[in-house]
Every structure is written in structure tokens, then in C-alpha cells.
Scaffold this motif. Sequence first.
Motif, PDB file in Angstrom:
ATOM      1  N   VAL A 148      15.161 -33.306  13.515  1.00 63.15           N
ATOM      2  CA  VAL A 148      14.075 -32.599  14.189  1.00 63.15           C
ATOM      3  C   VAL A 148      12.769 -32.760  13.417  1.00 63.15           C
ATOM      4  O   VAL A 148      11.708 -33.010  13.990  1.00 63.15           O
ATOM      5  CB  VAL A 148      14.421 -31.103  14.391  1.00 63.15           C
ATOM      6  N   ALA A 149      12.847 -32.647  12.099  1.00 59.29           N
ATOM      7  CA  ALA A 149      11.648 -32.814  11.273  1.00 59.29           C
ATOM      8  C   ALA A 149      11.071 -34.219  11.413  1.00 59.29           C
ATOM      9  O   ALA A 149       9.850 -34.400  11.504  1.00 59.29           O
ATOM     10  CB  ALA A 149      11.972 -32.510   9.816  1.00 59.29           C
ATOM     11  N   GLN A 150      11.947 -35.231  11.421  1.00 58.70           N
ATOM     12  CA  GLN A 150      11.483 -36.610  11.586  1.00 58.70           C
ATOM     13  C   GLN A 150      10.903 -36.840  12.979  1.00 58.70           C
ATOM     14  O   GLN A 150       9.864 -37.489  13.147  1.00 58.70           O
ATOM     15  CB  GLN A 150      12.642 -37.576  11.336  1.00 58.70           C
ATOM     16  N   TYR A 151      11.570 -36.308  13.970  1.00 62.28           N
ATOM     17  CA  TYR A 151      11.111 -36.464  15.356  1.00 62.28           C
ATOM     18  C   TYR A 151       9.727 -35.867  15.562  1.00 62.28           C
ATOM     19  O   TYR A 151       8.858 -36.459  16.226  1.00 62.28           O
ATOM     20  CB  TYR A 151      12.142 -35.805  16.276  1.00 62.28           C
ATOM     21  N   LEU A 152       9.491 -34.694  14.960  1.00 58.51           N
ATOM     22  CA  LEU A 152       8.215 -33.995  15.149  1.00 58.51           C
ATOM     23  C   LEU A 152       7.180 -34.334  14.081  1.00 58.51           C
ATOM     24  O   LEU A 152       6.016 -33.946  14.209  1.00 58.51           O
ATOM     25  CB  LEU A 152       8.455 -32.486  15.178  1.00 58.51           C
ATOM     26  N   GLY A 153       7.588 -35.023  13.017  1.00 59.76           N
ATOM     27  CA  GLY A 153       6.656 -35.370  11.956  1.00 59.76           C
ATOM     28  C   GLY A 153       6.260 -34.210  11.079  1.00 59.76           C
ATOM     29  O   GLY A 153       5.130 -34.151  10.579  1.00 59.76           O
ATOM     30  N   LEU A 154       7.186 -33.281  10.845  1.00 56.44           N
ATOM     31  CA  LEU A 154       6.888 -32.099  10.047  1.00 56.44           C
ATOM     32  C   LEU A 154       6.897 -32.425   8.560  1.00 56.44           C
ATOM     33  O   LEU A 154       7.720 -33.208   8.092  1.00 56.44           O
ATOM     34  CB  LEU A 154       7.908 -30.989  10.333  1.00 56.44           C
ATOM     35  N   ASN A 155       6.003 -31.799   7.813  1.00 59.14           N
ATOM     36  CA  ASN A 155       5.923 -32.007   6.366  1.00 59.14           C
ATOM     37  C   ASN A 155       6.240 -30.762   5.547  1.00 59.14           C
ATOM     38  O   ASN A 155       6.292 -30.813   4.323  1.00 59.14           O
ATOM     39  CB  ASN A 155       4.512 -32.470   5.968  1.00 59.14           C
ATOM     40  N   GLY A 156       6.435 -29.619   6.204  1.00 59.72           N
ATOM     41  CA  GLY A 156       6.681 -28.376   5.490  1.00 59.72           C
ATOM     42  C   GLY A 156       8.131 -28.239   5.064  1.00 59.72           C
ATOM     43  O   GLY A 156       8.862 -29.223   4.920  1.00 59.72           O
ATOM     44  N   THR A 157       8.557 -27.010   4.851  1.00 59.15           N
ATOM     45  CA  THR A 157       9.921 -26.742   4.408  1.00 59.15           C
ATOM     46  C   THR A 157      10.925 -27.187   5.463  1.00 59.15           C
ATOM     47  O   THR A 157      10.811 -26.806   6.631  1.00 59.15           O
ATOM     48  CB  THR A 157      10.104 -25.242   4.136  1.00 59.15           C
ATOM     49  N   VAL A 158      11.889 -27.988   5.045  1.00 60.75           N
ATOM     50  CA  VAL A 158      12.967 -28.425   5.928  1.00 60.75           C
ATOM     51  C   VAL A 158      14.280 -28.077   5.243  1.00 60.75           C
ATOM     52  O   VAL A 158      14.593 -28.588   4.170  1.00 60.75           O
ATOM     53  CB  VAL A 158      12.887 -29.938   6.219  1.00 60.75           C
ATOM     54  N   MET A 159      15.044 -27.167   5.871  1.00 61.91           N
ATOM     55  CA  MET A 159      16.290 -26.686   5.277  1.00 61.91           C
ATOM     56  C   MET A 159      17.375 -26.616   6.334  1.00 61.91           C
ATOM     57  O   MET A 159      17.092 -26.471   7.528  1.00 61.91           O
ATOM     58  CB  MET A 159      16.094 -25.289   4.660  1.00 61.91           C
ATOM     59  N   ALA A 160      18.617 -26.714   5.877  1.00 61.85           N
ATOM     60  CA  ALA A 160      19.768 -26.568   6.763  1.00 61.85           C
ATOM     61  C   ALA A 160      20.651 -25.439   6.259  1.00 61.85           C
ATOM     62  O   ALA A 160      20.896 -25.334   5.056  1.00 61.85           O
ATOM     63  CB  ALA A 160      20.571 -27.862   6.815  1.00 61.85           C
ATOM     64  N   THR A 161      21.098 -24.602   7.173  1.00 63.32           N
ATOM     65  CA  THR A 161      22.043 -23.545   6.829  1.00 63.32           C
ATOM     66  C   THR A 161      23.393 -23.883   7.443  1.00 63.32           C
ATOM     67  O   THR A 161      23.466 -24.346   8.580  1.00 63.32           O
ATOM     68  CB  THR A 161      21.562 -22.179   7.346  1.00 63.32           C
ATOM     69  N   SER A 162      24.453 -23.653   6.716  1.00 65.73           N
ATOM     70  CA  SER A 162      25.789 -23.962   7.218  1.00 65.73           C
ATOM     71  C   SER A 162      26.722 -22.831   6.849  1.00 65.73           C
ATOM     72  O   SER A 162      27.190 -22.738   5.714  1.00 65.73           O
ATOM     73  CB  SER A 162      26.294 -25.287   6.633  1.00 65.73           C
ATOM     74  N   ALA A 163      26.965 -21.957   7.807  1.00 62.08           N
ATOM     75  CA  ALA A 163      27.850 -20.819   7.587  1.00 62.08           C
ATOM     76  C   ALA A 163      28.618 -20.534   8.870  1.00 62.08           C
ATOM     77  O   ALA A 163      28.640 -19.416   9.374  1.00 62.08           O
ATOM     78  CB  ALA A 163      27.058 -19.594   7.153  1.00 62.08           C
ATOM     79  N   ALA A 164      29.210 -21.604   9.425  1.00 60.85           N
ATOM     80  CA  ALA A 164      29.983 -21.487  10.656  1.00 60.85           C
ATOM     81  C   ALA A 164      29.182 -20.743  11.717  1.00 60.85           C
ATOM     82  O   ALA A 164      28.039 -21.104  11.989  1.00 60.85           O
ATOM     83  CB  ALA A 164      31.334 -20.825  10.369  1.00 60.85           C
ATOM     84  N   CYS A 165      29.759 -19.687  12.291  1.00 61.92           N
ATOM     85  CA  CYS A 165      29.129 -19.011  13.421  1.00 61.92           C
ATOM     86  C   CYS A 165      27.910 -18.178  13.033  1.00 61.92           C
ATOM     87  O   CYS A 165      27.208 -17.670  13.906  1.00 61.92           O
ATOM     88  CB  CYS A 165      30.140 -18.108  14.118  1.00 61.92           C
ATOM     89  N   ALA A 166      27.653 -18.022  11.747  1.00 66.92           N
ATOM     90  CA  ALA A 166      26.464 -17.299  11.296  1.00 66.92           C
ATOM     91  C   ALA A 166      25.308 -18.244  10.971  1.00 66.92           C
ATOM     92  O   ALA A 166      24.244 -17.793  10.536  1.00 66.92           O
ATOM     93  CB  ALA A 166      26.795 -16.451  10.067  1.00 66.92           C
ATOM     94  N   SER A 167      25.486 -19.544  11.181  1.00 68.83           N
ATOM     95  CA  SER A 167      24.499 -20.533  10.743  1.00 68.83           C
ATOM     96  C   SER A 167      23.117 -20.295  11.327  1.00 68.83           C
ATOM     97  O   SER A 167      22.110 -20.361  10.608  1.00 68.83           O
ATOM     98  CB  SER A 167      24.979 -21.940  11.100  1.00 68.83           C
ATOM     99  N   ALA A 168      23.036 -20.058  12.634  1.00 71.20           N
ATOM    100  CA  ALA A 168      21.718 -19.896  13.261  1.00 71.20           C
ATOM    101  C   ALA A 168      21.027 -18.621  12.804  1.00 71.20           C
ATOM    102  O   ALA A 168      19.809 -18.620  12.571  1.00 71.20           O
ATOM    103  CB  ALA A 168      21.852 -19.913  14.783  1.00 71.20           C
TER     104      ALA A 168
END
Length: 408
Positions: A148-168
Motif C-alpha cells: 500500500v505504501a509503495q502503491y500510494l508513494g507514502l514516505n511516513g511511518t509504515v508498520m505492520a501489526t500481526s496478532a491474528a484477529c486483533a491485527s486491525a
Amino acid sequence: MSLKRVVITGIGVVSPFGNGVAELVRGMEEGRSAVRFMEGWDRYNGLQSLVAAPVEMRGEKDIPRQKRRSMGRMSIFAAQAADEALADAGICLADENLWRVGCVIGSTMGSAKSINDTFETMLPDRDLSRLNSTMFFQCMSHTVTANVAQYLGLNGTVMATSAACASALHALGVGYDLIRLGRQEVLLCGGAEELHPTVTGSFDILFATSTKYNENPQKTPRPFDRDRDGLVCGEGSGILVLEEYERAVARNARIYAELTGFCTTANGLHVSQSNRDSMVTCMRQAIEEAGLAPEGIDYINAHATATIQGDQEEAEAIRELFGPAVPVSCIKGYIGHTLGAAGSIELAAALKMMEQGVIYPTHNLETVSQECAGIGHVMQPLKKQIRSILKNGFAFGGINAALVCTKI
């Protein structure tokens, strides 16, 4: 240091009802189910649950091929949801300082189909030369937020959360902190997930899936219902635009709600079993951070996966804090459990209920299970002014998340 206020100014969704928030709301209004029998899944030996809520892929070629090559289904869903959320917020990235715009998007893992295809391609002869360079970018655990960051050309904070059903919900909680601490001004936050037999299979081997309704798929899942027998996997993405309040006001943005409280806790007791006490603590702390008492919550959008034990623990936790006074519903009966995307898709639905002044009922809840009684189940559309929402998300690993949104 005074903390900044954080508001939600845009919503984008890809769900089993179709592309767009309007399609999600229309499906709930009409009381439809997106769950169906999955052709071909019966070829997987040992897979007992043969139902799911898939998304019909639409408009993916609107994403330039150069960007799309590194995207699995889940990343495409998120890119489409992000486009809708930005348009809804009235934000044109060409006018933004992209160092102050970022994204935090969660998922349970990388693209399930791409991971499966990678190993099927490589393992028969252990031949790595058969793999192409884009497969890794589809499989990596942060594939959605990176793409998504690459698609939109974002330069700010880019992070991923991974906690199964609580991820979002974790993604939204991280975004909440980044903006109120002044580190970012605008963030695209949420989650994405995709269907694959191996995803349903991972729950199947834990006896957590619905297996009794393969011939009648639209009758499952059944959150809080006497005849519930497990979860049904879905797919899609929900992306919300989080923005610093003063900035949103200055540009005269439409504000859905203010994010006023967030908490995440762990039960530390069991890797797969939910725990009422830790849920109570999580909800209470989120409400207290929002400056509210339990009676100040107008609507609870429950996690409610339709598993036997999970629904019971959540109902008992809600009953302890709220009793029967606060309306409770969830949307998994309509679109299944979208796993890493569930928190954001379901919050998007709840925000539209707040906007419309109506609470949609828990689909397929026909007879409340005795162990889930004593809370304010919504079983018919309920017209109600909603000023505060509590959104729950409870994940395997004993991870809980709760978020409070307040209407301004």
C-alpha cells in the motif's frame, strides 16, 4: 507534553458483499449472507469446514501492473480500500507532505495463496530456480502495508501489526498513538486478509470452524446462538483514515468520530482459549481512557466469532461490565470472520451505524444461547442515537484489543 486528538475522516472497505462501504452497508440492511459453499475445497483431505465468505475480485487492473506484480489478493484489497478511504476523507496525496503520511496495516500473515503456491512450486524437486522475484513480496509478513505504501508513494511511518484477529485493531491503536504523539499527521490504518483452504484448515484442526452447515451455508456462522458450531472465514480489507483533529478541522473535513480510548491486554493463560477476566480488564481500561463509564457506551460491536467457548467468554465479560443495558451486535453472520481485517471492517460498519442512527442485528442469531444470555443482544434493526462505540477484538494467543470511538 499534551497529547493531540485523533479523528477518523475516511473509510474504505472491500468485503464479501463487494467493493465499497456502500455495498457492505447494503448487505447488512438487506439481511443477506455472503457465505457460500466453496467448490473444490473438498479435495483437501481432512478439511471439515467447506464454507467461507469470498470476495469477487473487481477492478484490480486499475492498479498499475508494475505495482500489482508484488501484490497478493490481500494487498489488492487493501490498496482498493485505501483509495476509497482517501477519497472519502477528501485527501489528495499530491497536495500532502508525504513524510507526514503513513500507513499501519495488519494481517495474520502474508498472502496465504502466494505462500501455498511458493511451496507447491519449490518443494517437489526443491528447486528454488522456479520461483520468481515477486513471490517473496507477496509472502512477507508485512506485504500489505508495504505494498500500500509503495502503491500510494507514502514516505511516513509504515508498520505492520500481526496478532491474528486483533491485527486491525492493533493497527488502529498504533496509529492512534503515532498521531497523538505528533509523529504523523495522517495515517491509513486497518487490516486485510484473504481466503485459502489452508487458512480455514488452520482453524479446522483446532475444532474452531463451523462444520454442520456445509449444505446450508447461509445459516452459519451463528454468533451467540444456541446452535453455533464455529467460525466461518471471510476475506477483504478495511482501511480508515486517522488524522490529527486540528488539521481535520482546519480543512473542514467531515469527521466520523474521535478515537478516544484503546487498550490491548494478554491473558497469559492459554494460547487458544479466551479468558473473560482479561477481556473485562481490556474493555474497562479502553473505556476509562476515553473518559467514560460503562453506562456511557451506546453500542458494543462484539468480536463474537461463533465459537462455543469464545462467545461464552465474551458474553460473560460484557455482562459483568454492562449487564443488559447496552445494545450488542456483530457482523460476522453476514460476512464471516475476516480475521486480520475484522477489526477495521467491523469498525467501519459500526461507524456507519453511528452515522445513520441504526444498529443492524447479529445475523443468524435466532435463539440466544443460555451461556450468552444477560446482555443486550440486537436481534432486529434498532434505531438509536449512538455517541460512543466500543469495538472488541479477541485473538488466538490470548491477545485482546478494545477501542472506543466518540462522536464529536
